[in-house]
Design a protein around this motif. Structure first.
Motif, PDB file in Angstrom:
ATOM      1  N   UNK A   1       0.830  -1.205   0.000  1.00 31.74           N
ATOM      2  CA  UNK A   1       0.000   0.000   0.000  1.00 31.74           C
ATOM      3  C   UNK A   1       0.864   1.254   0.000  1.00 31.74           C
ATOM      4  N   UNK A   2       1.927   1.242   0.787  1.00 31.15           N
ATOM      5  CA  UNK A   2       2.826   2.402   0.835  1.00 31.15           C
ATOM      6  C   UNK A   2       3.515   2.611  -0.503  1.00 31.15           C
ATOM      7  N   UNK A   3       3.912   1.520  -1.156  1.00 31.86           N
ATOM      8  CA  UNK A   3       4.563   1.629  -2.463  1.00 31.86           C
ATOM      9  C   UNK A   3       3.644   2.306  -3.464  1.00 31.86           C
ATOM     10  N   UNK A   4       2.368   1.941  -3.454  1.00 33.82           N
ATOM     11  CA  UNK A   4       1.416   2.582  -4.357  1.00 33.82           C
ATOM     12  C   UNK A   4       1.253   4.055  -4.006  1.00 33.82           C
ATOM     13  N   UNK A   5       1.189   4.345  -2.711  1.00 36.31           N
ATOM     14  CA  UNK A   5       1.017   5.737  -2.282  1.00 36.31           C
ATOM     15  C   UNK A   5       2.200   6.595  -2.719  1.00 36.31           C
ATOM     16  N   UNK A   6       3.395   6.054  -2.662  1.00 36.07           N
ATOM     17  CA  UNK A   6       4.568   6.834  -3.053  1.00 36.07           C
ATOM     18  C   UNK A   6       4.612   7.097  -4.554  1.00 36.07           C
ATOM     19  N   UNK A   7       3.896   6.274  -5.330  1.00 30.63           N
ATOM     20  CA  UNK A   7       3.754   6.540  -6.757  1.00 30.63           C
ATOM     21  C   UNK A   7       2.683   7.587  -7.019  1.00 30.63           C
ATOM     22  N   UNK A   8       1.585   7.494  -6.275  1.00 32.43           N
ATOM     23  CA  UNK A   8       0.451   8.395  -6.458  1.00 32.43           C
ATOM     24  C   UNK A   8       0.715   9.776  -5.876  1.00 32.43           C
ATOM     25  N   UNK A   9       1.478   9.828  -4.757  1.00 30.40           N
ATOM     26  CA  UNK A   9       1.735  11.074  -4.027  1.00 30.40           C
ATOM     27  C   UNK A   9       0.413  11.749  -3.643  1.00 30.40           C
ATOM     28  N   UNK A  10      -0.414  11.086  -2.807  1.00 26.83           N
ATOM     29  CA  UNK A  10      -1.753  11.604  -2.510  1.00 26.83           C
ATOM     30  C   UNK A  10      -1.725  12.853  -1.639  1.00 26.83           C
ATOM     31  N   UNK A  11      -2.785  13.646  -1.753  1.00 25.27           N
ATOM     32  CA  UNK A  11      -2.972  14.765  -0.833  1.00 25.27           C
ATOM     33  C   UNK A  11      -4.096  14.467   0.155  1.00 25.27           C
ATOM     34  N   UNK A  12      -4.772  13.326  -0.035  1.00 23.44           N
ATOM     35  CA  UNK A  12      -5.816  12.874   0.880  1.00 23.44           C
ATOM     36  C   UNK A  12      -5.822  11.349   0.876  1.00 23.44           C
TER      37      UNK A  12
END
Length: 376
Positions: free
Chosen positions: A77-88
Motif C-alpha cells: 500500500x505504501x509503495x502505491x502511495x509513493x507513486x500516487x503522491x496523494x494529498x488525501x
C-alpha cells in the motif's frame, strides 16, 4: 482502579459526521481542502463501491487490504502511495483498511520505515489529510490513534500509536453497514463490546471513559441481537455504529486488556477473524476478572440486559449464551485451531504485556492455557 485524579488526554478526530446518509460529507470535505489526488485504502469488496464517495480529482484505489493485514500488505500500500503522491488518504472499510490508511498517511511522504514507528508517539508528523469511513460496526478505528499490523515472521501484532494518525474527519454512516452478513455483524458487534468492557474494567479505567464504555455496552446489548436478526433494521445499525464509535473512544486513553491479548494469537496464527476471536474469548476473561471488578462486571451484565450474576461461573454462562445466541461459533476446534498449538498460543498471549499489564487481575500463562482448553 478508577481514579478521577489521574491525568487523561482524550483525542478525537477533528470532525465527526455521524448518521444515516452522511457519506455525502466525503465529497464535501475533499472539495473543501482542494484534494486533487485522493487515495482510497480498501478491501476488495468496498473497493467496488468507491464511486459512491463521489470524490473529486484523480482518484486512485488500493483495494487489496487483507483481513488481519501483515507487513507485506502495508508495504504494498505504501509503495502505491509513493507513486500516487496523494494529498488525501481515505480508509474505507473495516478496521484493517482504516489501520492501513493511518500508516500510509504518515509513512508515504518520507523514507521512514514501519519498524521505526512501532510503539507510542514515534511518528514525527503527517503532511497529507486523512479521512476514515467505517463500513462495519466493531473496531472503532475511525476514532483512534492506533494501528496494528502482523509481523509475518514472529506472527505477532505490532502496534503503532500516534496523535498524527488521528483522522481529520471520520464519517460514520450506518447505511454503509446494511449489507454486512449476520455472522460478521455479530462478531464485530462483540468486538465493540470487548473494547468497551475491557476499558471499563482496566487498571487504567477512568470516569471520563467509563461513560462511553458502559453506554457502548448498553447499545450493543440493545441493538446487536436486533441487527443480527434483521440486517435491514436501520435503527439497530445506527445503534451499533455508535457503540463502535464509543469503543474507539475507549481505545485511545485506556485501551484493551486480557481479552484482546488472549484473542490475538487466534488471528495471527490461525486466521480467525478478529471480531470472532474476541467473541470466543470474551466470556472467559470477563469471568476471570470478575473477582477483581465485581461491581463493574455486574454493571456490564445489566447493560447487556442479562440477569444479574455475582458468581463468575454464572457470569460466564450468561455471556457465553449471549454470544451463542447471536449464532457465533465459540469452539476453537470448530474454527480450525489445533489442540497441539494451544501451548504456543498461551506463550504468545502471555508476552503481550502492553495489554496484560492493564488487566484488573494478574493473568498467568497457565490460566491463559486453561481458557484455550475450555474453549476448545
Amino acid at each position: 482502579m478508577t481514579n478521577a485524579f489521574t491525568p487523561i488526554e482524550i483525542l478525537r478526530p477533528t470532525a465527526i459526521e455521524f448518521g444515516c446518509g452522511t457519506i455525502t460529507a466525503a465529497a464535501r470535505f475533499a472539495e473543501r481542502i482542494g484534494a486533487k489526488r485522493p487515495l482510497v485504502i480498501s478491501d476488495p469488496f468496498n473497493a467496488r463501491r468507491v464511486d459512491s464517495l463521489a470524490l473529486p480529482g484523480a482518484v486512485k484505489v488500493f483495494g487489496d487490504v487483507k483481513p488481519e493485514p501483515d507487513l507485506p500488505n502495508l508495504e504494498k500500500a505504501i509503495a502505491m502511495a509513493r507513486e500516487v503522491w496523494p494529498d488525501l488518504v481515505i480508509g474505507f472499510g473495516g478496521g484493517s483498511a482504516m489501520d492501513l490508511a493511518k500508516l500510509v498517511a504518515v509513512l508515504c511522504t518520507g523514507e521512514v520505515a514501519f519498524a521505526d514507528v512501532v510503539g507510542a508517539e514515534k511518528v514525527a508528523g503527517r503532511s497529507v489529510a486523512l479521512m476514515q469511513i467505517p463500513t462495519t460496526s466493531g473496531t472503532g478505528s475511525e476514532a483512534g490513534t492506533r494501528a496494528l499490523v502482523t509481523d509475518p515472521v514472529s506472527r505477532n501484532k505490532q502496534a503503532v500509536q500516534s496523535r498524527f494518525m488521528l483522522a481529520d474527519i471520520a464519517i460514520v454512516d450506518p447505511d454503509l453497514t446494511m449489507t454486512v452478513p449476520k455472522e460478521v455483524t455479530a462478531a464485530t458487534g462483540v468486538d465493540a463490546l470487548a473494547h468497551c468492557v475491557e476499558a471499563y474494567t482496566s487498571r487504567k479505567a477512568q470516569p471520563m471513559i467509563d461513560l462511553y464504555a458502559i453506554e457502548g455496552a448498553r447499545l450493543v446489548g440493545r441493538y446487536l441481537p436486533r441487527a443480527v436478526a434483521d440486517g435491514g433494521d436501520r435503527e439497530a445499525r445506527a445503534g451499533l455504529a455508535l457503540a463502535s464509535l464509543y469503543g474507539g473512544y475507549c481505545l485511545g486513553p485506556v485501551n484493551t486488556t486480557a481479552g484482546h491479548a488472549v484473542a490475538y494469537p487466534l488471528g495471527t496464527r490461525h486466521h480467525v477473524a478478529h471480531g470472532l476471536a474476541c467473541a470466543v474469548i470474551f466470556p472467559h476473561t470477563l469471568a476471570f476478572n470478575m473477582p477483581a471488578v465485581e461491581a463493574k462486571t455486574v454493571a456490564v451484565l445489566q447493560a447487556l440486559g442479562l440477569p444479574e450474576r455475582k458468581n463468575p461461573t454464572l457470569a460466564f454462562e450468561a455471556t457465553h449464551e449471549f454470544c451463542t445466541g447471536l449464532g457465533l461459533e465459540m469452539r476453537l476446534s470448530a474454527l480450525g485451531v489445533p489442540r497441539d498449538d494451544l501451548g504456543v498460543m498461551a506463550d504468545e498471549a502471555h508476552a503481550i504485556r502492553r495489554l496484560l499489564d492493564n488487566n484488573p487481575r494478574d493473568l498467568g500463562r497457565d490460566a491463559i492455557l486453561k481458557m484455550y482448553e475450555v474453549a476448545f
